[in-house]
Design a protein around this motif. Structure first.
Motif: not given
Length: 181
Positions: A24, A29, A70, A73-74, A121, A165, A168
């Motif tokens: 990332d 994030w 977290k 993500q958030d 979130s 994830e 991702q």
């Protein structure tokens, strides 16, 4: 499903998140570590304050990680503190009020008083709640305006978020989303 060994699953999650952090480059994030485990006394105090026992799988997770900022993500995965008070708790309750007022909960046969927010979130409407749908474990429901997904247990929720994830990671590595099964 076999019983989850939380230390093993938490380590797997840490490895996935470490790889995401490496890839990332923006960064999109952040990838903080989970909180230190809560002891039995802390769990009992939380259950007394809530007026109900915690789901056994979620309780087991908290014995190894008392929440995880977290986590996805958030989305903050709540520990005992967030279950009872604080800005995360207050925000989750406000989101439940909005969903209840909009009729979103009634459409899936729920009432806000029957739900325990366990993750939320800070930036989006994503809210994860536990609901007793009958059976051995409480279900985890992903709400974002309406029901996004339902997981039959806390461990299924946890593992599904790790799978998201991992997808991702594939996207960061290849530039393409992997096909879903």
């Amino acid at each position: 499903m076999t019983e989850v060994v939380w230390p093993d699953e938490i380590v797997k999650a840490l490895v996935v998140r470490q790889r995401l952090d490496e890839l990332d480059s923006v960064p999109v994030w952040s990838y903080p570590l989970p909180h230190v485990a809560v002891d039995e006394e802390g769990l009992q105090v939380t259950e007394r304050s809530l007026g109900m026992p915690l789901d056994p799988q979620y309780r087991g997770f908290l014995r190894h990680a008392d929440g995880w900022p977290k986590f996805y993500q958030d989305v903050d995965l709540f520990g005992t503190r967030e279950l009872l008070s604080g800005p995360e708790h207050d925000s989750a309750k406000e989101t439940l009020d909005v969903l209840d007022g909009a009729g979103s909960l009634a459409r899936v046969g729920l009432t806000k008083d029957s739900l325990l927010p366990i993750a939320a979130s800070a930036l989006q409407t994503d809210l994860f709640v536990m609901a007793d749908r009958g059976g051995e474990h409480a279900h985890v429901l992903w709400l974002a305006g309406d029901l996004v997904e339902e997981f039959p247990s806390f461990s299924e929720y946890f593992l599904a978020m790790l799978d998201y994830e991992r997808r991702q990671i594939v996207y960061f590595e290849t530039g393409q989303w992997p096909a879903t099964e």
